[in-house]
Structure formats: structure tokens, C-alpha cells
Design an enzyme around this catalytic site. Structure first.
Site, PDB file in Angstrom:
ATOM      1  N   SER A 112      -9.543   3.041  -1.815  1.00 48.95           N
ATOM      2  CA  SER A 112      -9.750   2.359  -3.090  1.00 48.95           C
ATOM      3  C   SER A 112     -11.091   1.631  -3.184  1.00 48.95           C
ATOM      4  O   SER A 112     -11.550   1.346  -4.283  1.00 48.95           O
ATOM      5  CB  SER A 112      -8.623   1.363  -3.336  1.00 48.95           C
ATOM      6  OG  SER A 112      -8.603   0.393  -2.313  1.00 48.95           O
TER       7      SER A 112
ATOM      8  N   HIS B 193      -3.893   5.909  -5.013  1.00 44.37           N
ATOM      9  CA  HIS B 193      -5.055   6.199  -5.860  1.00 44.37           C
ATOM     10  C   HIS B 193      -5.260   7.709  -6.020  1.00 44.37           C
ATOM     11  O   HIS B 193      -6.395   8.182  -6.118  1.00 44.37           O
ATOM     12  CB  HIS B 193      -6.310   5.527  -5.291  1.00 44.37           C
ATOM     13  CG  HIS B 193      -6.204   4.034  -5.306  1.00 44.37           C
ATOM     14  ND1 HIS B 193      -6.469   3.271  -6.421  1.00 44.37           N
ATOM     15  CD2 HIS B 193      -5.788   3.167  -4.351  1.00 44.37           C
ATOM     16  CE1 HIS B 193      -6.248   1.994  -6.151  1.00 44.37           C
ATOM     17  NE2 HIS B 193      -5.832   1.902  -4.899  1.00 44.37           N
TER      18      HIS B 193
ATOM     19  N   LYS C 230       0.289   2.155 -10.787  1.00 44.98           N
ATOM     20  CA  LYS C 230      -1.108   2.437 -11.147  1.00 44.98           C
ATOM     21  C   LYS C 230      -1.108   3.556 -12.211  1.00 44.98           C
ATOM     22  O   LYS C 230      -0.875   3.267 -13.368  1.00 44.98           O
ATOM     23  CB  LYS C 230      -1.918   2.785  -9.906  1.00 44.98           C
ATOM     24  CG  LYS C 230      -1.917   1.633  -8.863  1.00 44.98           C
ATOM     25  CD  LYS C 230      -2.940   1.825  -7.782  1.00 44.98           C
ATOM     26  CE  LYS C 230      -2.718   0.946  -6.563  1.00 44.98           C
ATOM     27  NZ  LYS C 230      -2.901  -0.489  -6.822  1.00 44.98           N
TER      28      LYS C 230
HETATM   29  N1  PLP Z   1      -1.610   1.181  -1.045  1.00 43.41           N
HETATM   30  C1  PLP Z   1      -2.811   1.202  -1.643  1.00 43.41           C
HETATM   31  C2  PLP Z   1      -3.861   2.159  -1.150  1.00 43.41           C
HETATM   32  C3  PLP Z   1      -3.074   0.344  -2.728  1.00 43.41           C
HETATM   33  O1  PLP Z   1      -4.274   0.355  -3.337  1.00 43.41           O
HETATM   34  C4  PLP Z   1      -2.058  -0.542  -3.165  1.00 43.41           C
HETATM   35  C5  PLP Z   1      -2.280  -1.481  -4.301  1.00 43.41           C
HETATM   36  O2  PLP Z   1      -3.255  -2.145  -4.405  1.00 43.41           O
HETATM   37  C6  PLP Z   1      -0.831  -0.524  -2.501  1.00 43.41           C
HETATM   38  C7  PLP Z   1      -0.634   0.336  -1.456  1.00 43.41           C
HETATM   39  C8  PLP Z   1       0.280  -1.423  -2.941  1.00 43.41           C
HETATM   40  O3  PLP Z   1       0.859  -0.883  -4.104  1.00 43.41           O
HETATM   41  P1  PLP Z   1       1.838  -1.787  -4.994  1.00 43.41           P
HETATM   42  O4  PLP Z   1       0.996  -2.486  -5.986  1.00 43.41           O
HETATM   43  O5  PLP Z   1       2.797  -0.796  -5.606  1.00 43.41           O
HETATM   44  O6  PLP Z   1       2.535  -2.725  -4.047  1.00 43.41           O
END
Ligand code: PLP
Length: 364
Positions: A151, A179, A210
Site C-alpha cells: 500500500s 489493495h 476498501k
Molecule cells: N492489510 C492491508 C494490506 C491493509 O492495507 C489493511 C488496511 O489498511 C488491512 C490489512 C486491514 O484491513 P481492515 O481495514 O479491513 O482491518
């Protein structure tokens, strides 16, 4: 994508949401949430295994598995929870987990909670992964864990090479597709589809918060015995409340829309391409390739912060990232493109960057 900010500013264009497909404001997604709320109530006041499972939870799990072409799926309150729950449930002190050094914080925390032997390989470095896999041969089971798309940089894990190494050294592959789900690959199935390894990646964790409507929720999808095990042992699943019906309704409708057509994902890809090529032509360096996360690399932390502020003065909402969120000297403004941006929105953003970049010396 169009905002009014507290304190005045109207007509601001949002370029920093993970709302890649614009589904959080899609009328059908909103209607599905309202219908689910009216029909199934505000919430379950229970975890799943007591009285927190309704037909819509089972239907959504089935739909997620079908979307990813996997055997089964399990829902969580967030992907953070899905990542917190999986490693401890799956791995014992006799096993090993090999993790990319730039994996998301929730993967790092999930790995901290398990008692497996831990190996951290250099970011996307296949030589280092191979060396660590050789070292890990002494353990019972090996799991390679990586973000599908990272990200901060918008770069994509070399899954083909990772799967080849996993095959050679008898390891399982886990990817976090937060992502990627909904828009990477010809049908938006994710990084594994994009790189042609859908049959080689064993476990996928992803988010409903997302691209898939943006409300909340996460999941694991993969082989049925693994999902059965998680239902028995995964602590965030066992000890945290069920997803509220409205949230389930949103995600379910988002998946229906994506399974009907890939037009929304294609429109986002075209807009990403427009932004990346115009910014590159203007003289900026954009990290990653073809991903809607478009980090405008600036280097200096102060420059990133003052430029982001000035972008807002010109109606473009973006955020500067600097140390410790990204390495020292690699400050950037992270732009995220969405299917709901118009071509005019994109062009306004590029024009603002060009003006602000010249003003602050980031462009000649
Ligand atoms: N994994 C990644 C790569 C993320 O970017 C995020 C969120 O920022 C998460 C996990 C966590 O997702 P959630 O918002 O559903 O807890």
C-alpha cells in the site's frame, strides 16, 4: 469523491481513499445495505457461533469463495482481525513463517501472536526468500506470507516467482489482497489472477472495507479444511461480534456488481493510466506500475507536507507520508485513483501537482 471539508472548503476532490471502485456511494450498494438493515436488523449482539449467524452471512461467505474460486471463506469484523487470527490458528512451534519485511502491520502483528519460527525476507527479494526457505527446511511446515499489492509503494509482489520457490521448497503461500481484490487481474479477482497463479496461492485474506463497498469487514478464503479449522480456533472469529447486516448487504451487492461485469474495474484502470502517464510526462516520479496507488515520490518530508497542504488549497485532497510510515528520505504524496473520478478530476489533480511542484522546486 467530492467533499466539503469542515471549516469551509467545498468542491474538494478526494484522492486519498481506498474507494478504488467508487462502490461506497453506488446507489445499488446503498440500497442493499438499507434492505438488509430493515430485513435483518441493526446487529446480532452475538459472535457467529452462538446466535450471530444469519442466512446473509453464509451467503456472503459462499459468494466470496466463488469470487476467488476457492473452496470456502470465513468472515471477520476486519481484515486486521483476519490477519490477527490466521497464523496462530494454523502454525505451531514446529512450523515456520517467512514474511516480506514490508508486509502490512496486521500481518506483522498476526505473526507476533503465533509460536512458529519467524523469518523476514528483504522486500520482494527472491534470492533472500530462497535462502530463508533453505534455512527453514528443518521445520515441519513453511508458510510464505506477503501483501499482494503493497500500500505504500503501489508495487505488486512477484507471485509467480514466490509460487515457484514455494513449490520447490514445499511451502504454502498466503497473500493479503486488501489493495487488489475487486480490481487487479482481468476479472478483478486480484494479484493471483493478474499473475496467473490462482491455483498456486493457498490462502487469501482480504477486506470488505476498501474496493468492495468500503464499509468494514474482512475474510479468509482457501481450502475448506483450513476454513473449518479457523471456525474452531481463530480467536478474533470466536470472540468478536458478527458483521452487522447492513455491512454484509453492502459487500454482497458489491461482489454481485463485480461478478456481473468488469466495466467498473476497467474504468479505474484507464483513469490510473491517465494519471500515471500525465504525471510522468509532467516530470514526476510515480512509484509502482499500473496500480491505482500512485505515490508521487518527493524525498523530503517537509516538501511532501507543504505540497499536500498547497494541493488542498487548490481543491485536491491528498496526504503526504514521511518517516516512520515510509523509510527516511522517501517521503511522498500518495494519490489513489478511483473509478468515480472523472477525466476532468484527474486532469485537475495533475494540473495542481504541476503548479505546486514548480512553486516548491519539485519540478524545474
Ligand atoms: N492489510 C492491508 C494490506 C491493509 O492495507 C489493511 C488496511 O489498511 C488491512 C490489512 C486491514 O484491513 P481492515 O481495514 O479491513 O482491518
Amino acid at each position: 469523491p467530492h467533499l466539503r471539508l469542515a471549516g469551509g472548503g467545498a468542491g474538494i476532490i478526494n484522492f486519498c481513499a481506498n474507494n478504488y471502485l467508487g462502490l461506497s456511494s453506488h446507489p445499488e450498494v446503498i440500497r442493499a445495505a438499507v434492505e438488509a438493515l430493515e430485513k435483518f436488523g441493526a446487529g446480532l449482539s452475538s459472535v457467529r457461533f452462538i446466535c450471530g449467524t444469519q442466512s446473509i452471512h453464509k451467503d456472503l461467505e459462499e459468494k466470496i469463495a466463488r469470487f476467488h474460486q476457492r473452496e470456502d471463506a470465513i468472515l471477520y469484523a476486519s481484515c486486521f482481525d483476519a490477519n490477527a487470527g490466521i497464523f496462530e490458528a494454523l502454525l505451531t512451534p514446529e512450523d515456520a513463517v517467512l514474511s516480506d519485511e514490508l508486509n502490512h502491520a496486521s500481518i506483522i502483528d498476526g505473526i507476533r501472536l503465533c509460536k512458529a519460527n519467524k523469518y523476514r525476507y528483504k522486500h520482494m527479494d527472491m534470492q533472500d526468500l530462497e535462502a530463508k526457505l533453505k534455512e527453514a527446511q528443518k521445520h515441519r511446515l513453511r508458510l510464505v506470507a506477503t501483501d499482494g499489492a503493497f500500500s505504500m509503494d503501489g508495487d505488486i509482489a512477484p507471485l509467480r516467482e514466490i509460487c515457484q520457490l514455494a513449490q520447490k521448497y514445499d511451502a504454502l503461500v498466503f497473500i493479503d489482497e486488501c489493495h487488489a481484490t475487486g480490481f487487479l487481474g482481468p476479472n478483478g479477482r486480484g494479484t493471483d489472477e493478474l499473475l496467473g497463479v490462482m491455483d498456486k496461492v493457498t490462502i487469501i485474506n482480504s477486506t470488505l472495507g476498501k474496493a468492495l463497498g468500503g464499509a468494514a469487514g474482512g475474510y479468509t478464503t482457501g481450502p475448506k479444511p483450513l476454513i473449518d479449522l479457523l471456525r474452531q480456533r481463530s480467536r478474533p472469529y470466536l470472540f468478536s461480534n458478527s458483521l452487522p447486516p447492513a455491512v454484509v448487504g453492502c459487500a454482497s451487492k458489491a461482489l454481485d456488481l463485480l461478478m456481473e461485469s468488469n466495466a467498473i474495474a476497467q474504468s479505474m484502470a484507464a483513469k490510473t493510466q491517465r494519471f500515471r502517464s500525465k504525471m510522468t510526462a509532467a516530470g514526476f516520479t510515480i512509484s509502482g506500475k499500473d496500480h491505482p496507488i500512485c505515490p508521487v515520490m518527493l524525498g523530503d518530508a517537509r516538501l511532501a507536507s507543504v505540497m499536500a497542504e498547497d494541493m488542498l488549497n487548490r481543491g485536491i485532497y491528498v496526504i503526504g507520508f514521511s518517516y516512520p510510515v515510509v523509510p527516511k528520505g522517501k517521503a511522498r504524496i500518495r494519490v489513489q485513483i478511483s473509478a468515480v473520478h472523472s477525466d476532468e478530476d484527474i486532469d485537475r489533480c495533475v494540473d495542481a501537482f504541476t503548479e505546486v511542484g514548480r512553486k516548491h522546486g519539485a519540478l524545474p
